[in-house]
Design an enzyme around this catalytic site. Structure first.
Site, PDB file in Angstrom:
ATOM      1  N   ASP A 163       0.796  -1.228   0.000  1.00  8.99           N
ATOM      2  CA  ASP A 163       0.000   0.000   0.000  1.00  8.99           C
ATOM      3  C   ASP A 163       0.827   1.276   0.000  1.00  8.99           C
ATOM      4  O   ASP A 163       0.595   2.178  -0.802  1.00  8.99           O
ATOM      5  CB  ASP A 163      -0.928   0.005   1.225  1.00  8.99           C
ATOM      6  CG  ASP A 163      -1.673   1.309   1.360  1.00  8.99           C
ATOM      7  OD1 ASP A 163      -2.480   1.624   0.481  1.00  8.99           O
ATOM      8  OD2 ASP A 163      -1.421   2.035   2.338  1.00  8.99           O
ATOM      9  N   ASP A 166       4.928   0.669   3.984  1.00  9.11           N
ATOM     10  CA  ASP A 166       5.068  -0.609   4.662  1.00  9.11           C
ATOM     11  C   ASP A 166       4.820  -1.734   3.663  1.00  9.11           C
ATOM     12  O   ASP A 166       4.790  -1.509   2.459  1.00  9.11           O
ATOM     13  CB  ASP A 166       4.113  -0.696   5.856  1.00  9.11           C
ATOM     14  CG  ASP A 166       2.689  -0.332   5.475  1.00  9.11           C
ATOM     15  OD1 ASP A 166       2.310  -0.613   4.315  1.00  9.11           O
ATOM     16  OD2 ASP A 166       1.958   0.239   6.309  1.00  9.11           O
ATOM     17  N   TYR A 324      -7.760   2.320   6.958  1.00  6.97           N
ATOM     18  CA  TYR A 324      -8.591   2.761   5.836  1.00  6.97           C
ATOM     19  C   TYR A 324     -10.066   2.603   6.201  1.00  6.97           C
ATOM     20  O   TYR A 324     -10.771   1.750   5.682  1.00  6.97           O
ATOM     21  CB  TYR A 324      -8.246   1.970   4.563  1.00  6.97           C
ATOM     22  CG  TYR A 324      -6.936   2.434   3.950  1.00  6.97           C
ATOM     23  CD1 TYR A 324      -6.883   3.595   3.182  1.00  6.97           C
ATOM     24  CD2 TYR A 324      -5.760   1.728   4.164  1.00  6.97           C
ATOM     25  CE1 TYR A 324      -5.682   4.040   2.634  1.00  6.97           C
ATOM     26  CE2 TYR A 324      -4.563   2.162   3.615  1.00  6.97           C
ATOM     27  CZ  TYR A 324      -4.532   3.328   2.850  1.00  6.97           C
ATOM     28  OH  TYR A 324      -3.347   3.766   2.302  1.00  6.97           O
ATOM     29  N   GLU A 570       5.356  10.095   3.304  1.00  8.74           N
ATOM     30  CA  GLU A 570       4.921   8.751   2.879  1.00  8.74           C
ATOM     31  C   GLU A 570       4.077   8.826   1.611  1.00  8.74           C
ATOM     32  O   GLU A 570       3.112   9.574   1.531  1.00  8.74           O
ATOM     33  CB  GLU A 570       4.127   8.057   3.983  1.00  8.74           C
ATOM     34  CG  GLU A 570       3.803   6.600   3.625  1.00  8.74           C
ATOM     35  CD  GLU A 570       3.205   5.818   4.782  1.00  8.74           C
ATOM     36  OE1 GLU A 570       3.340   4.578   4.781  1.00  8.74           O
ATOM     37  OE2 GLU A 570       2.613   6.440   5.690  1.00  8.74           O
TER      38      GLU A 570
END
Length: 620
Positions: A163, A166, A324, A570
């Protein structure tokens, strides 16, 4: 004596013309003596004298003319020499570097598009394709995902995409990312082809859809469960040594058994979003009939599962709600149903998504602060634009016109909110629209809005409509493209920090991207906790993760290039999918072509307008 001329005139014969044979003979002899003798040519002499030694001919017989042998040889030699010189000169010209008539360099959006697509290669999980040369620091990873689980409906869960920074595979945002990529290919396949990236982006989409087909029983007509996540990301408690969110290690070094999270009921948003991904991809791969049909069947099965027991997949207390969380599921039902109609032409789906009940449940006519903010969570703006497309180009009429017209109006309203003349969303001093109202990680929402604005502009142009109204004011389609360009230009470096937020684009971009694989050298095999020193390091990443759009600046245009602060550095699949879609929409010259009006409707049969009901009886 008179004879008769056969042509009708008299033929006179007199005595003077009457000569004897002897007189005629004498006259001929006299003429022969008076005529000078004519020499015989060589052929005639050969008849009389027999063979003799031939001299070298001075002439060449070309059939129709005689040409001097010397002239003929000079001409032939000149032609041969000229041809050799021409070939030699041509060879030299081809070998020498060209300084004139170069192809124009690609525009900034095309250049950024090629780089942005590489991010998806960097996020691939499983056994990598042999041609994965764009990310040489990646390797095969997590090859045991989903294996060894007895009695499950899946054989393995190898593949898909990680995703973000990670190594967790979240199916909800991954499905949204694949849907966005497919949508951009359907609309702008000519632009992808012009950029030389059409085959590449289709390979990336198929990498995702192949994985989705593994995550439920895709051959069945009815299912009872589906996979929602692979890898644990719990932030507290549990076994930290088997925690993909806690461990800082390259995915290539993960050898522990990873947790598989499943959803057994009330997975409406997840199932409908994955149905949208498979349905949209089926249009991308329509030339591959078997694969396209397999995607359509899976999409229909998932959508049936979505409407069987309606509820959100992210239940309170579960991991999905922490990473999410889905705020509602009705927008995914609208989004997935619209894509299934385009993929199948089945009018049942069209009836579903144009019902008043569906529109009301999705909040289509609401006025929340986040109305119009398109994201992995909120599909409503995208679904409304998708259905506006139908009204503009198919105009199905009754009984669908009322809701399609409403969606069209709401889309126009969303576009108005993006313009700087309206004050619904604030802007930073540098010009970045604050769609998430100053919260962290703004760029993913900005990229999505830029795509919607550019696409709606192209829809209007293709429908020969010069613009749209915001209240009493009329705005041209170019104002939408101006908005889209201004936001993408900000992301690419036209901002107060003069910094590109897309890694690998421009001269200055983030160096400490929050990403495990990029932050650890390829030849360093680290344990779960051993890799934490790389997370804390102040040095730039040893591996450049080209194409990664980081989370972005704060509401004051400030940015901290610090690996440990994911709110700045990120990248995510969902964010990059919106960026790619916006870049391809803006790329190239207009002459290359706008949208592809027909491919979206390739499975939709001609619609026959239904007869409206009779008016109610008049009562005095």
């Amino acid at each position: 004596m008179y004879g008769r001329d056969p042509w009708g005139g008299p033929l006179e014969i007199n005595g003077a013309d009457s000569l004897t044979d002897d007189d005629r003979s004498r006259n001929l002899q006299d003429l022969d003596r008076a005529t000078p003798s004519r020499p015989l040519d060589e052929t005639q002499q050969s008849w009389l004298l027999g063979p003799k030694v031939l001299k070298k001919k001075k002439y060449v017989d070309l059939g129709c003319i005689l040409v001097s042998r010397k002239i003929f040889l000079w001409t032939l030699g000149t032609i041969v020499v000229t041809a050799l010189l021409s070939g030699f000169i041509t060879l030299i010209v081809k070998k020498l570097p060209h300084h004139n008539h170069k192809e124009p360099p690609p525009d900034n959006y095309t250049t950024a598009l090629r780089i942005a697509l590489k991010f998806f290669n960097a996020q691939q999980s499983g056994k990598l394709p042999k041609n994965n040369n764009s990310v040489k620091w990646r390797g095969d990873s997590c090859l045991q995902d989903g294996k060894g689980d007895p009695g499950q409906y899946y054989k393995d869960l190898v593949g898909g995409y990680y995703d973000a920074g990670d190594s967790i595979k979240f199916n909800f945002p991954m499905s949204y990312a694949m849907t966005m990529l497919s949508w951009s290919v359907i609309e702008y396949s000519a632009k992808y082809e012009a950029a030389g990236e059409l085959d590449h982006v289709k390979e990336l989409i198929k990498w995702g859809t192949d994985y989705f087909l593994k995550s439920f029983n895709s051959s069945a007509d009815n299912i009872y469960a589906m996979v929602e996540q692979v890898g644990s990301g719990v932030t507290g408690g549990g076994n930290v040594l088997h925690n993909d969110h806690y461990c800082w290690m390259r995915p290539e070094d993960i050898h522990f058994k990873r947790t598989v999270f499943q959803c057994y009921s009330g997975c409406s948003d997840l199932a409908a979003e994955m149905a949208a991904a498979l349905a949209s991809a089926s249009i991308v791969f329509k030339d591959n009939r078997l694969y396209s049909a397999k995607l359509v069947h899976g999409a229909k099965t998932l959508y049936k599962f979505a409407i069987t027991n309606e509820n959100r997949y992210s239940k309170p207390g579960e991991e999905s709600s922490k990473f999410y969380n889905s705020s509602m599921y009705e927008d995914e039902l609208l989004w997935g149903g619209a894509w299934l109609y385009y993929a199948t032409g089945n009018v049942t789906y069209l009836e579903e998504v144009t019902s008043h009940y569906m529109a009301k449940k999705t909040g289509a006519f609401g006025n929340s602060p986040y109305y119009g903010v398109f994201s992995w969570d909120n599909k409503l703006p995208g679904a409304q634009l998708l259905l506006t497309r139908m009204r503009l180009f198919l105009s199905p009429g009754y009984p669908y016109e009322e809701l399609l017209s409403a969606f069209h109006n709401q889309t126009g309203r969303v576009m108005c909110s993006y313009l700087p003349y309206y004050k619904k969303f604030n802007r930073t001093n540098g010009g970045l629209i604050q769609l998430n109202h100053g919260a962290p990680q703004p760029l993913q929402y900005v990229a999505n809005a830029a795509f919607l604005a550019a696409l709606f502009s192209d829809y209007l142009d293709a429908a020969d409509t010069p613009g749209w109204y915001c209240g009493p004011n009329f705005y041209t389609t170019e104002s939408l493209r101006d908005f889209s360009r201004s936001q993408i230009d900000y992301i690419l470096g036209k901002n107060p920090r003069k910094m590109s937020y897309v890694v690998g684009y421009g001269q200055r971009y983030p160096k400490q991207v929050h990403h495990r694989g990029a932050s650890i050298p390829k030849n360093k095999r680290e344990t779960c906790t051993g890799g934490l020193k790389w997370k804390k390091s102040k040095k730039g990443n040893p591996n450049t993760i080209d194409g990664a759009m980081v989370a972005g600046p704060d509401k004051h245009d400030g940015f901290h290039d610090v690996r440990a602060n994911y709110n700045y550095t990120e990248p995510t699949l969902a964010g990059n999918a919106g960026l790619v879609a916006a870049l391809v929409a803006l790329s190239g010259e207009k002459a290359v072509g706008g949208i592809d009006k027909n491919t979206m409707f390739s499975a939709v049969p001609p619609l026959l307008m239904a007869t409206p009901p009779p008016p109610a009886p008049w009562t005095p």
